[in-house]
Design an enzyme around this catalytic site. Sequence first.
Site, short mmCIF file in Angstrom:
data_model
loop_
_atom_site.label_atom_id
_atom_site.label_comp_id
_atom_site.label_asym_id
_atom_site.label_seq_id
_atom_site.Cartn_x
_atom_site.Cartn_y
_atom_site.Cartn_z
N ASN A 80 39.91 -20.45 29.94
CA ASN A 80 39.71 -20.99 31.42
C ASN A 80 39.36 -19.67 32.29
O ASN A 80 39.82 -18.62 32.13
CB ASN A 80 40.98 -21.48 31.80
CG ASN A 80 41.02 -22.59 33.11
OD1 ASN A 80 40.22 -21.79 34.01
ND2 ASN A 80 41.44 -23.75 33.05
N HIS A 167 32.39 -33.98 33.51
CA HIS A 167 31.92 -33.84 32.01
C HIS A 167 33.25 -33.92 31.26
O HIS A 167 34.31 -33.67 31.60
CB HIS A 167 31.43 -32.41 31.98
CG HIS A 167 30.97 -31.97 30.43
ND1 HIS A 167 29.63 -32.18 30.33
CD2 HIS A 167 31.44 -31.88 29.34
CE1 HIS A 167 29.37 -31.66 29.22
NE2 HIS A 167 30.32 -31.40 28.37
N HIS A 169 36.39 -33.49 29.10
CA HIS A 169 36.93 -32.37 28.67
C HIS A 169 38.49 -32.51 29.04
O HIS A 169 39.09 -33.27 29.64
CB HIS A 169 36.44 -31.10 29.62
CG HIS A 169 36.76 -31.03 30.96
ND1 HIS A 169 36.42 -31.87 32.04
CD2 HIS A 169 37.73 -30.38 31.74
CE1 HIS A 169 37.00 -31.60 33.12
NE2 HIS A 169 37.73 -30.65 33.09
N GLU A 185 62.89 -33.43 26.44
CA GLU A 185 62.62 -34.20 25.45
C GLU A 185 63.10 -33.59 24.25
O GLU A 185 63.60 -34.20 23.18
CB GLU A 185 61.19 -34.58 25.17
CG GLU A 185 60.49 -35.41 26.25
CD GLU A 185 59.05 -36.07 25.70
OE1 GLU A 185 58.64 -35.59 24.74
OE2 GLU A 185 58.35 -36.54 26.50
N HIS A 302 54.12 -37.66 19.88
CA HIS A 302 53.69 -38.79 20.74
C HIS A 302 52.72 -38.42 21.91
O HIS A 302 52.63 -37.15 22.41
CB HIS A 302 55.05 -39.49 21.43
CG HIS A 302 55.68 -38.69 22.20
ND1 HIS A 302 56.67 -37.95 21.45
CD2 HIS A 302 55.70 -38.51 23.40
CE1 HIS A 302 57.32 -37.17 22.57
NE2 HIS A 302 56.90 -37.67 23.67
N LYS A 317 48.54 -46.82 42.58
CA LYS A 317 50.10 -46.56 42.66
C LYS A 317 50.37 -45.05 43.29
O LYS A 317 49.90 -44.27 42.90
CB LYS A 317 50.87 -46.84 41.33
CG LYS A 317 52.34 -46.29 41.40
CD LYS A 317 53.48 -47.21 42.34
CE LYS A 317 54.67 -46.72 42.05
NZ LYS A 317 55.62 -47.45 43.02
N MET A 319 53.03 -42.14 43.97
CA MET A 319 54.60 -41.89 43.87
C MET A 319 55.02 -40.90 45.03
O MET A 319 55.07 -39.81 45.00
CB MET A 319 54.65 -40.84 42.60
CG MET A 319 54.34 -41.58 41.41
SD MET A 319 55.74 -42.84 40.99
CE MET A 319 55.02 -43.36 39.49
N TYR A 322 60.53 -43.18 48.33
CA TYR A 322 61.66 -43.44 47.32
C TYR A 322 61.57 -42.73 45.97
O TYR A 322 62.30 -42.27 45.56
CB TYR A 322 61.78 -45.01 47.12
CG TYR A 322 62.92 -45.29 46.48
CD1 TYR A 322 64.01 -45.55 47.03
CD2 TYR A 322 63.17 -45.63 45.20
CE1 TYR A 322 65.40 -45.99 46.65
CE2 TYR A 322 64.18 -46.09 44.64
CZ TYR A 322 65.18 -45.95 45.39
OH TYR A 322 66.45 -46.61 44.64
N GLU A 323 60.21 -42.62 45.44
CA GLU A 323 60.01 -42.03 43.99
C GLU A 323 60.35 -40.43 44.22
O GLU A 323 60.89 -40.22 43.28
CB GLU A 323 58.54 -42.30 43.72
CG GLU A 323 58.18 -43.74 43.54
CD GLU A 323 57.72 -44.56 44.32
OE1 GLU A 323 57.46 -45.69 44.29
OE2 GLU A 323 57.81 -44.04 45.49
#
Length: 358
Positions: A80, A167, A169, A185, A302, A317, A319, A322-323
């Site tokens: 990058n 493009h 990517h 997780e 996953h 939607k 966020m 409240y979110e």
Amino acid sequence: MEPEVSFQPSEHQHNRYNPLRDEWVLVSAHRMNRPWKGQVEKPPQENIPRHDPKNPLCPGARRAGGEVNPDYEGTFVFENDFPALQPDAPEPGPADHPLLQATSARGVCQVMCFHPWSDITLPLMTNQEVRAVIDKWAEISSDLGATYPWVQIFENKGETMGCSNPHPHCQVWASSFLPNEAQTEERTQREYLRTHGTPMLLEYGRLEEERKERLVLKNDHWLVVVPYWAVWPFQTLLLPRRHVTRLQDLSDEERDSLASIMKRLLCKYDNLFEVSFPYSMGWHGAPTGRHLKEDCSHWQLHAHYYPPLLRSASVRKFMVGYEMLAQAQRDLTAEQAAERLRNLPEEHYKTGGAAEDR
């Protein structure tokens, strides 16, 4: 005395627990009946040129740092030009107060082009071309994972998700630390295995395959579900049907099956509102680097897909409110979203499957 009203998930608000993130989401499906007077998104760019010499992701184009891309014909990976992580950043030094802590953050950031053409996306690629993308993902995960404890592969698709370059990517950020989502997780899956004796997402996939109400797609090796705890309107979770911890551990057959089911899912996404469907997606596998020597059997590989569109190609939607200040909230049930996706055709609305004929 008024008769007792029975609970209907699609009519009555309720909280659902996300065991993977150890948090709750408020489901308020009746809110879909409210009129919409909020922001309307502009449609995605059409008539994108197949090759633009001024596009820094195209073959042969000059990038911002002065490097010239090769005339690549498949996938192409480069460092990058504006990385968020660098391998040689200095240490921030000791904290002088417990409320003002900082730690080192080192790593590398790469960009991976899926295809040499700018006017194509993953659902419009052939299965063979998608398989090449998967192989490159696995190769990068293995190479960077030999050094770094976390390798995050992610794709932001569409201007709605902050992607200004059409493009096809994705990005890969490898870090010297486990990011917040990875730490969560890691903890929840480890605790679930210790408590229940089976990997959380392996058991969850079998449960959803059996119940079917949130199942969108399946084949011999993979499942796609709208998770019970989904936050984004048409969020999906892509799961292997066997216990596997990392992308690089997938067999040839599993990679072929993954290419097929990814293409089928992404065609459904585009067909939902007949638009190039925006989303952020990313792979979560077991930590790497020093963790390669540890027992990571609590992990199940996953991929998360987080698309923002809610009612149409122009209504998303948000966020906010409240979110951001309380907890996540969604406006239709996971079961409703899964049914809509499940009933959509798998041939792309633009091609009718013509991509396989290229």
